[in-house]
Write an enzyme that holds these catalytic residues in place. Structure first.
Site, short mmCIF file in Angstrom:
data_model
loop_
_atom_site.label_atom_id
_atom_site.label_comp_id
_atom_site.label_asym_id
_atom_site.label_seq_id
_atom_site.Cartn_x
_atom_site.Cartn_y
_atom_site.Cartn_z
N ASP A 8 -11.38 -2.49 -0.92
CA ASP A 8 -11.35 -2.01 -2.31
C ASP A 8 -12.75 -2.23 -2.88
O ASP A 8 -13.58 -2.93 -2.28
CB ASP A 8 -10.31 -2.81 -3.12
CG ASP A 8 -10.26 -2.37 -4.59
OD1 ASP A 8 -10.35 -1.15 -4.84
OD2 ASP A 8 -10.15 -3.23 -5.48
N SER A 9 -12.96 -1.70 -4.07
CA SER A 9 -14.24 -1.93 -4.73
C SER A 9 -14.36 -3.39 -5.19
O SER A 9 -15.46 -3.87 -5.42
CB SER A 9 -14.36 -1.01 -5.95
OG SER A 9 -13.27 -1.22 -6.82
N TYR A 40 -16.10 1.42 -9.22
CA TYR A 40 -16.42 2.72 -8.62
C TYR A 40 -15.98 3.87 -9.53
O TYR A 40 -16.50 4.98 -9.43
CB TYR A 40 -15.65 2.91 -7.30
CG TYR A 40 -16.11 2.16 -6.09
CD1 TYR A 40 -17.11 1.20 -6.14
CD2 TYR A 40 -15.52 2.45 -4.85
CE1 TYR A 40 -17.50 0.53 -4.98
CE2 TYR A 40 -15.91 1.79 -3.70
CZ TYR A 40 -16.90 0.83 -3.76
OH TYR A 40 -17.27 0.18 -2.62
N GLY A 41 -14.96 3.61 -10.35
CA GLY A 41 -14.18 4.70 -10.95
C GLY A 41 -14.90 5.62 -11.91
O GLY A 41 -14.42 6.71 -12.20
N CYS A 71 -7.64 1.20 -2.58
CA CYS A 71 -8.41 1.61 -3.76
C CYS A 71 -7.99 3.03 -4.10
O CYS A 71 -8.15 3.95 -3.27
CB CYS A 71 -9.90 1.56 -3.43
SG CYS A 71 -10.95 2.17 -4.77
N THR A 73 -9.31 5.01 -6.27
CA THR A 73 -10.47 5.88 -6.45
C THR A 73 -10.97 6.43 -5.11
O THR A 73 -11.18 7.63 -4.96
CB THR A 73 -11.60 5.09 -7.16
OG1 THR A 73 -11.07 4.54 -8.35
CG2 THR A 73 -12.79 5.95 -7.47
N GLU A 150 -11.39 -7.49 -13.63
CA GLU A 150 -12.39 -8.22 -12.83
C GLU A 150 -12.90 -9.46 -13.57
O GLU A 150 -13.40 -10.39 -12.98
CB GLU A 150 -13.58 -7.31 -12.46
CG GLU A 150 -13.25 -6.24 -11.43
CD GLU A 150 -13.25 -6.76 -9.98
OE1 GLU A 150 -13.99 -7.70 -9.68
OE2 GLU A 150 -12.47 -6.21 -9.17
N CYS A 184 -4.36 2.86 -9.74
CA CYS A 184 -5.51 2.04 -9.36
C CYS A 184 -4.94 0.69 -8.94
O CYS A 184 -4.06 0.15 -9.63
CB CYS A 184 -6.45 1.91 -10.55
SG CYS A 184 -7.70 0.63 -10.38
N THR A 185 -5.44 0.14 -7.84
CA THR A 185 -4.84 -1.09 -7.32
C THR A 185 -5.16 -2.32 -8.17
O THR A 185 -4.57 -3.38 -7.96
CB THR A 185 -5.30 -1.34 -5.87
OG1 THR A 185 -6.73 -1.27 -5.82
CG2 THR A 185 -4.68 -0.32 -4.93
N HIS A 186 -6.06 -2.18 -9.13
CA HIS A 186 -6.27 -3.30 -10.07
C HIS A 186 -5.11 -3.39 -11.08
O HIS A 186 -4.85 -4.45 -11.64
CB HIS A 186 -7.55 -3.09 -10.89
CG HIS A 186 -8.81 -3.47 -10.17
ND1 HIS A 186 -9.32 -2.77 -9.11
CD2 HIS A 186 -9.69 -4.49 -10.39
CE1 HIS A 186 -10.46 -3.32 -8.71
NE2 HIS A 186 -10.70 -4.38 -9.48
N1 DGL Z 1 -9.04 -0.72 -7.35
C1 DGL Z 1 -9.85 0.48 -7.57
C2 DGL Z 1 -8.92 1.67 -7.63
O1 DGL Z 1 -7.82 1.53 -7.14
C3 DGL Z 1 -10.76 0.27 -8.71
C4 DGL Z 1 -11.78 1.35 -8.86
C5 DGL Z 1 -13.04 0.94 -9.55
O2 DGL Z 1 -13.76 0.15 -8.98
O3 DGL Z 1 -13.30 1.48 -10.64
O4 DGL Z 1 -9.23 2.73 -8.12
#
Ligand code: DGL
Length: 263
Positions: A8-9, A40-41, A71, A73, A150, A184-186
């Site tokens: 993931d990011s 990343y998004g 992730c 994204t 984060e 998004c996995t966050h």
């Molecule tokens: N966990 C990432 C996702 O699922 C986060 C993307 C990001 O870094 O913006 O999209």
């Protein structure tokens, strides 16, 4: 048995790790969080794809049998490219999350919250339309969620995250969705905050959980206890502190900082 490589990011993919641990306790996991370049998004396709390829190529240096893109994204933007270059099977979160959403919705009104890149890719709309063309998808980008998570701002009672969530979720509540994809996995870390706002009648789809369900259906089984390795591209201490909370595990092994090049 080889490990599963998960990336993931940042921290968000730990929601997938937590689900994989529960469903497949024997599974060895190597996790890479590209914490030096998160989020990343808000970036463009080309940059996201470049980052995704660097992460994948780094993980191919380990003994892994499957690559899990934990992730949203990267799954929406670079799944085809990763599948093309990968010597091993690649699982993204979009198809598993769409499958669960289609199973869950009763009124065929599905909400999607995700990063800007994911929402504008329309990947979730396409994934749902392939399964049921009558379902209407309402997508809302939530660019502030990843930086807040984060920074540890994901708990119920935190007025900053609750205010931001209310603003993002209001149109989805007004649209009467009965199912909401946390694309998004966050975002599963915000489950309490999101569920409080959306109310009991809305089913939340956790994309990390969904990809773990798919992995479970293809993974080998064994009785041994799985091992984990956590790799990050920036400060390991900060990641370790939050990972302990996210995985509800104070015994997680050391986190190693790695240089994947290209930064
Ligand atoms: N966990 C990432 C996702 O699922 C986060 C993307 C990001 O870094 O913006 O999209």
């Amino acid at each position: 048995m080889s490990a599963v490589g998960v990336f993931d990011s940042g921290l968000g993919g730990l929601t997938a790790v937590s689900a994989i641990r529960r469903r497949l306790p024997h599974q060895d996991i190597i996790y890479l969080g590209d914490t030096a370049r998160v989020p990343y998004g808000g970036r463009g396709r080309e940059v996201i794809t470049r980052f995704a390829l660097a992460n994948a190529r780094f993980l191919f240096g380990y003994d892994i049998s499957t690559l899990v893109i934990a992730c949203g994204t990267v799954s929406t933007v670079a799944l085809d490219e990763l599948t093309r270059i990968s010597p091993i099977p690649v699982l993204g979160v979009v198809e598993p999350a769409c499958t669960q959403a289609v199973r869950a919705t009763r009124n065929k009104r599905v909400g999607l919250i995700a990063t800007k890149a994911s929402v504008s890719s329309n990947a979730y709309e396409r994934g749902i339309a392939r399964l049921d063309s009558e379902i209407k998808v309402f997508g809302v980008p939530c660019p502030l969620f990843v930086p807040l998570v984060e920074n540890g701002r994901f708990n119920r009672g935190d007025t900053v995250i609750e205010t931001v969530a209310a603003e993002y979720l209001a149109p989805l509540k007004a649209a009467g969705v009965d199912t909401l994809i946390l694309g998004c996995t966050h975002y599963p870390l915000l489950t309490d905050v999101i569920a409080d706002y959306m109310g009991d009648g809305v089913t939340l789809i956790n994309s990390g959980e969904a990809v773990a369900e798919t992995l479970e259906s293809v993974a080998e089984k064994s009785d041994k206890k799985g091992k984990e390795k956590f790799l990050v591209t920036d400060d390991e201490e900060k990641f370790w502190e939050l990972a302990k909370i996210l995985l509800r595990d104070t015994t997680i092994g050391l986190v190693e900082r790695v240089d994947i090049g290209g930064i």
